[in-house]
Design an enzyme around this catalytic site. Structure first.
Site, PDB file in Angstrom:
ATOM      1  N   LYS A   1      18.857  -2.770   2.145  1.00  9.33           N
ATOM      2  CA  LYS A   1      18.610  -1.404   2.610  1.00  9.33           C
ATOM      3  C   LYS A   1      17.125  -1.049   2.545  1.00  9.33           C
ATOM      4  O   LYS A   1      16.621  -0.295   3.370  1.00  9.33           O
ATOM      5  CB  LYS A   1      19.404  -0.435   1.743  1.00  9.33           C
TER       6      LYS A   1
ATOM      7  N   ASP B   1      29.531   4.386   2.863  1.00  8.19           N
ATOM      8  CA  ASP B   1      28.297   4.554   2.107  1.00  8.19           C
ATOM      9  C   ASP B   1      27.647   3.178   2.042  1.00  8.19           C
ATOM     10  O   ASP B   1      28.086   2.313   1.294  1.00  8.19           O
ATOM     11  CB  ASP B   1      28.620   5.082   0.703  1.00  8.19           C
TER      12      ASP B   1
ATOM     13  N   GLU C   1      23.155  11.486   2.860  1.00  9.66           N
ATOM     14  CA  GLU C   1      23.954  11.264   1.656  1.00  9.66           C
ATOM     15  C   GLU C   1      24.214  12.541   0.850  1.00  9.66           C
ATOM     16  O   GLU C   1      25.350  12.794   0.457  1.00  9.66           O
ATOM     17  CB  GLU C   1      23.297  10.183   0.783  1.00  9.66           C
TER      18      GLU C   1
ATOM     19  N   ASP D   1      20.503  13.634  -6.756  1.00  5.01           N
ATOM     20  CA  ASP D   1      20.957  12.255  -6.569  1.00  5.01           C
ATOM     21  C   ASP D   1      19.963  11.287  -7.197  1.00  5.01           C
ATOM     22  O   ASP D   1      18.886  11.044  -6.658  1.00  5.01           O
ATOM     23  CB  ASP D   1      21.109  11.981  -5.060  1.00  5.01           C
TER      24      ASP D   1
END
Lengths: 637, 179
Positions: free
Chosen positions: A86, A25, A185, A207
């Site tokens: 990211k 992850d 994800e 999420d």
């Protein structure tokens, strides 16, 4: 006659055949690596027992450090310490300025469009920064699993566009990883809960991270897991909750002056603490004193819930929208199209630290009418799901029937006249998928054409993401409008796009020159690979040899497994003999130190086994329909 | 395996407009379960390529067959009949279309004046009517194909019109529901 092998019950038949696989992850704030060991899937800790690796990299002349040590240096050395990389993946300088927060780095625009950061160790691209994080995780993985990893699954947000996915893949390549799949994800989270083996029906993955919100709807049907819709809000997260609490403190304190950065930082940190405290307690003390901003008092959970109510509602609205999308994509039937109701959702999975906020859980429970699953740590659930999937893809569970069918998260389109985007592949289309679009020339004798590929839902090209510009050359000269150039868009199972083109009337292949808007060229990647061995030039040779050998081993194993499974059923004894000989040849070449010769051998073995591969694929398809009656098949002819 | 099979042949289903959507979905999943790239993640390059090609073909076929309109257009194409961009339609059909479009616009404008509750109810009724029409044209196609291709082709154009109209209605609904 072959001897029977007797193994201990519950053990793999041949311990050497068990592959080392891991799920990664690669997060904005923290990254994790997980693996399946002895039937248990768990995240792997470092030597200090920490599972979370802060996604922070510090570049100095003396070398590169990753994680906690790097994070601790962030304050004193902000320019060389890269956080939240990211958010810069597959992005240009303009995009990063538009992120809405001030980043301390010195940005450099590159020819490829992707941004680079100036550090004491030279210019680095976000791809290289991510590669450093991956290397650290993989080193941890190799150490724990006592050997090099055979393959990894890396997770990406469902909303990641092509440039961001490509950047992630490039980072893995620079880190020297064999990527089995890029996995969304939310899908990983659902897999972590084993929902793929559970009841049939819809699964919602909610999420809520620090800065982004994602909602995905997955459908389980006869063992196949299908992503039917994804949505969310890339500017909604737990940090916004903190903001609301900080604003409340400012209001209550009666402070009228403009809040300085130091005050804001302190307030945000306090707010975070208050938010976390109110996850357990009904009320908490608030004591702030910074640069003349003073406040002492109480904040109750009820009060906090009011402060963040509209933000939570915003996320619920996105859930409702995704349910509509899911209805669209599942029943495309143009007559009886019905959207899914909330009641069709049987399981809700919570991901991300911000789902610990009780108001969020309550709103989710109320909206879907089911108690959400939260047994697995919401910070680790994605890595765990990725590990489960990696274990299957690497071939450790050949009997596993699970299949994940993913969708394209954002529509792919082309620029047409007037700066409008014409959609070629709609979002939420199952991948892999290919579509063709025809173009014609507008000038007599025109031999080249420029095509601009964009991604997004908006009508104007300027509101979409520019992915690449393609130059088609070698169009046979014809009168205007006579040429029919067929451009084919192929999206693979990782959601990555490739393009090819041919002139339909003559069948001439036009060459396609890809210029990614925010990507790295093949040469740049090679340079980066070399750069990562700056201090030991010999390593490059050593590494290409190692890679060639790994490749050879992989191909030999794949073919041997295939021969064991289907060889006798599909091939003549003489063909099997030939393939076995080809394997022996490659095995011999692999013993040498000539990387080029090994690579050549790999290619030759691949060629030799092409026909066998095709036969196997046919057999697989036949098997899929083996349950159908013969008369059904005849009916179709 | 043969990449020249038509979409119905891929799923081993009869070439016809009426089709069991559940059966199609089941066969789709069975096929993907055997050819999807995930099943070949550790295979040879050639197998990976074949698997990608097949999974792509199957997804494309499934997308086409499961939609009434796309399936109808595809059936016409199998008969070498192609859909024109600006077809000639009967004036009374076009008049009815204009009226429906005006109705929809009115529902949208009324929302600005008197709030969305009344508009949502009206929109609901409107969508029912549109769905009714869609059902009629669907039957029209089913009855005409494959014996009377021109009528079937006309039905496709009508389905296209109504499909666009319903998409606009869905958009308005999203706006009224404030999504």
């Amino acid at each position: 006659m072959a001897l029977l092998q007797i193994t201990e019950p519950g053990k793999a038949q041949d311990p050497h055949q068990r592959k080392r696989a891991a799920g990664i992850d690669l997060g904005t704030t923290n990254s994790l690596i997980a693996s399946v060991r002895g039937g248990v899937t768990e995240t792997l800790p470092d030597e200090a027992g920490e599972h979370l690796l802060p996604s922070v990299v510090r570049f100095t002349e003396g070398g590169t450090v990753v994680g906690l040590v790097a994070m601790q240096a962030a304050k004193e050395d902000p320019l060389n310490t890269i956080v939240s990389v990211k958010r810069m993946m597959g992005r240009g300088v303009e995009d990063i300025k538009g992120l809405g927060e001030r980043l301390p780095y010195e940005f450099v625009s590159t020819e490829g469009g992707m941004v680079k950061l100036k550090t004491d160790a030279g210019e680095v691209s976000p791809v290289e920064v991510s590669a450093e994080i991956l290397k650290t995780l993989v080193a941890r993985g190799s150490e724990t699993l006592a050997g090099n990893l055979d393959g990894v699954v890396i997770t990406v947000p469902a909303y990641f566009d092509d440039a961001q996915r490509q950047a992630t893949r490039d980072a893995a390549r620079i880190a020297g990883l064999q990527v089995l799949r890029l996995l969304n994800e939310p899908t990983a989270a659902a897999v972590a809960y084993g929902l793929d083996t559970g009841h049939e029906g819809l699964v919602a993955v909610y999420d809520l991270g620090g800065g982004t919100f994602d909602i995905s709807l997955l459908r389980l049907h006869t063992g196949v897991f299908e992503v039917v819709a994804t949505g969310g809000d890339s500017a909604l997260g737990g940090d916004d909750f903190d903001h609301r609490i900080a604003e409340w403190i400012i209001r209550e304190s009666g402070y009228k002056d403009e809040v300085n950065p130091r005050q804001l930082r302190t307030l945000m940190m306090q707010a975070r603490g208050i938010k976390e405290a109110l996850s357990d307690a009904d009320s908490t003390e608030v004591n702030v004193s910074v640069d003349g901003l003073e406040f002492s008092g109480q904040l109750t959970r009820t009060q906090m819930n009011e402060l963040i109510a509209d933000l939570v509602q915003q996320s619920i609205k996105a859930c409702a929208r995704s349910l509509r999308d899911a209805g669209d994509s599942v029943s495309k039937d143009s007559v009886s199209k019905d959207s899914f109701s909330k009641e069709s959702v049987q399981n809700v999975v919570l991901v991300g630290g911000s789902t610990r906020v009780p108001a969020v859980r309550q709103a989710v429970t109320e909206f879907f009418g089911v108690e959400p699953l939260s047994d697995i740590d919401p910070d680790r659930v994605v890595a765990i799901g990725a590990a489960v999937q990696a274990n299957i893809l690497v071939g450790n569970k050949p009997e596993d029937e699970m299949l994940l069918l993913d969708v394209l998260p954002l529509s792919l389109g082309l620029e047409t006249v007037g700066g409008l985007a014409e959609k070629v592949i709609q979002r939420n289309t199952a991948i892999p998928i290919a579509r063709s679009q025809e173009f014609t020339t507008y000038k007599d004798g025109q031999t080249a054409m420029l095509i601009h590929v964009v991604q997004g839902e908006r009508e104007l090209v300027s509101d979409c993401r520019s992915l690449a510009r393609f130059e088609l050359r070698g169009i046979p000269p014809m009168v205007a409008g006579a040429a029919r150039i067929e451009v084919n868009f192929q999206v693979d199972a990782d959601g990555l796009l490739s393009v090819s083109a041919r002139e339909a009337t003559t069948g001439v292949n036009a060459s396609v020159e890809v210029k990614p808007s925010y990507g790295l060229s093949e040469a740049e990647i090679t340079d980066m690979l070399k750069a990562s061995f700056d201090h030991a030039k010999d390593d490059i040779v050593a590494r290409s040899l190692t890679e060639a050998r790994v490749d050879a081993t992989r191909v030999i194993e794949a073919l041997q497994n295939a021969l064991t499974e289907d060889g006798e059923r599909l091939l003549q004894a003489s063909d099997i003999e030939l393939l076995q000989q080809a394997i022996s040849v490659l095995q011999e070449v692999s013993e040498t130190t000539d990387a080029d010769a090994i690579n050549e051998g790999v290619e030759m073995l691949g060629k030799a086994s092409e026909e066998f591969a095709a036969l196997r694929m046919d057999a697989a398809v036949r098997k899929a329909f083996a349950g159908h009656k013969l008369d059904e098949l005849e009916e179709s002819n | 395996m043969d990449f020249n099979q038509n979409y119905f042949e891929i799923f081993q289903l009869p070439v016809a407009f009426d089709l069991d959507v559940d059966e199609l979905a089941t066969r789709y999943r069975q096929l993907q379960a055997s050819v999807h790239p995930d099943k070949f993640a550790s295979a040879t390059e050639h197998e990976k390529r074949l698997s990608l090609q097949w999974a792509t073909q199957i997804n494309g076929a499934y997308d086409t067959l499961r939609s009434d309109l796309a399936r109808a257009i595809y059936l016409l194409e199998l008969n070498d009949v192609h859909i024109e961009e600006n077809p000639q339609l009967a004036p009374d059909f076009l008049m009815a279309q204009i009226e429906l479009r005006e109705q929809l616009d009115e529902i949208g404008e009324a929302d600005v004046l008197d709030g969305s509750d009344g508009s949502l109810a009206k929109l609901e009724t409107f969508k029912k009517e549109v769905n009714q029409h869609l059902g009629d044209y669907r039957s029209e196609f089913a009855a005409a194909y494959p014996d009377d291709v021109p009528v079937a082709q006309m039905a496709v154009y009508k389905l296209q019109f109504l499909g666009t109209l319903r998409a606009s209605a869905d958009k308005l609904e999203e706006k009224l529901l404030d999504y």
